[in-house]
Design a protein around this motif. Structure first.
Motif, PDB file in Angstrom:
ATOM      1  N   ASP A 123      -7.655  16.308   7.247  1.00 40.72           N
ATOM      2  CA  ASP A 123      -7.535  16.071   5.808  1.00 40.72           C
ATOM      3  C   ASP A 123      -8.146  17.227   5.009  1.00 40.72           C
ATOM      4  O   ASP A 123      -9.334  17.517   5.153  1.00 40.72           O
ATOM      5  N   LEU A 243      -1.649  11.492  10.415  1.00 38.35           N
ATOM      6  CA  LEU A 243      -1.371  10.108  10.028  1.00 38.35           C
ATOM      7  C   LEU A 243      -2.340   9.151  10.712  1.00 38.35           C
ATOM      8  O   LEU A 243      -2.789   8.162  10.111  1.00 38.35           O
ATOM      9  N   GLU A 245      -5.372   9.881  11.510  1.00 35.26           N
ATOM     10  CA  GLU A 245      -6.628  10.046  10.786  1.00 35.26           C
ATOM     11  C   GLU A 245      -6.632   9.216   9.500  1.00 35.26           C
ATOM     12  O   GLU A 245      -7.638   8.568   9.173  1.00 35.26           O
ATOM     13  N   LYS A 246      -5.509   9.210   8.766  1.00 35.81           N
ATOM     14  CA  LYS A 246      -5.428   8.413   7.538  1.00 35.81           C
ATOM     15  C   LYS A 246      -5.618   6.929   7.834  1.00 35.81           C
ATOM     16  O   LYS A 246      -6.313   6.217   7.107  1.00 35.81           O
ATOM     17  N   GLU A 249      -9.189   6.153   8.626  1.00 29.81           N
ATOM     18  CA  GLU A 249     -10.066   6.145   7.454  1.00 29.81           C
ATOM     19  C   GLU A 249     -10.127   4.758   6.813  1.00 29.81           C
ATOM     20  O   GLU A 249     -11.126   4.375   6.223  1.00 29.81           O
TER      21      GLU A 249
END
Length: 280
Positions: A123, A243, A245-246, A249
């Motif tokens: 990110d 994606l 990682e998103k 989160e």
């Protein structure tokens, strides 16, 4: 004797609550304190690095504002914008991989024991807020992100082990390499188009001879371009992991809350029921 006795379920419930509270605390501390900051490396001997920029520019929006502030009073051309953005990146970051730690994302940190790629940070916002060191794919993608935010078409380019970005203006692509701190220019100081660079062996040797990348730049068909969709990373798995990682989160907060809720439900469900008094 059954394994799932009320007492066993009750203990499991309290363990779930404890883990949930702990992980939620870790996620919150990592999100809103320096506990989630990544490790940053000292600069290489030849690197440009201004430590003061680290405290002045602590998030992505501040980085965008810094670009706009430095552009004030300058001719507003794509080349001038790219120079300002490039200078900010090379002066704000040193060379080292930006990785997730326990505080930044406990899910990805633990997943890193299965494969270290999960800890790699993707990110652009995190790049700025988590520290001041980036790998070549990270610094070039941050520069790409900034370029697109300032109306310049850009793409991520893989050079078989090294990653750069290219910006499109004046009818051709122009190479920017914030990790090795290279912008190929001609004798007049103008940024070379990729076509001009590819056709000039002397300049190729000057800029990329020490890194043995001349052939990759000259033979442009060997580049690993990822030009669609616009703003994508050069490698398909990088786009997938971004994606992941998103999602992580969000899950780093959601999973602990679910663990707490499940634990409380188990404790309540297995709570001993007091005998009701009988009427005589």
């Amino acid at each position: 004797m059954p394994l799932l006795t009320p007492s066993t379920l009750r203990v499991t419930g309290w363990i779930s609550v404890f883990l949930g509270v702990t992980l939620l605390g870790v996620a919150c501390l990592g999100q809103w304190t320096s506990f989630g900051d990544g490790a940053s490396d000292v600069k290489r001997d030849w690197e440009l690095f201004e430590p003061g920029l680290v405290t002045q520019v602590q998030d992505y929006s501040a980085l965008v504002k810094a670009v706009d502030a430095k552009m004030a009073g300058q001719p507003d051309t794509p080349a001038a914008r790219m120079q300002v953005m490039y200078d900010l990146i090379v002066n704000r970051f040193t060379h080292n991989e930006a990785l997730h730690n326990l505080g930044s994302n406990w899910i990805l940190y633990l997943a890193g024991y299965a494969h270290p790629t999960f800890r790699h940070m993707w990110d652009p916002g995190r790049f700025v807020s988590q520290g001041y060191s980036l790998f070549c794919d990270q610094s070039s993608y941050l520069l790409l992100h900034l370029a697109m935010a300032h109306d310049i078409k850009a793409r991520h380019v893989g050079l078989q082990g090294h990653v750069v970005m290219e910006a499109w203006y004046d009818g051709d692509w122009h190479l920017y390499d914030p990790d090795l701190e290279v912008i190929p220019v001609n004798d007049e100081g103008q940024v070379l188009s990729l076509e001009e660079l590819a056709q000039d062996q002397k300049l190729l040797d000057r800029y990329y001879g020490p890194h043995n990348l001349q052939d990759l730049i000259r033979n442009r068909e060997n580049h690993l371009y990822m030009s669609t969709p616009e703003g994508a990373r050069f490698e398909w798995k990088g786009n997938i992991l971004a994606l992941v990682e998103k999602a992580a989160e969000i899950l780093k907060f959601v999973l602990p809350v679910l663990m707490i809720a499940l634990g409380l439900w188990l404790c309540r469900k297995t709570r001993p029921i007091s005998p009701q008094p009988t009427n005589v």
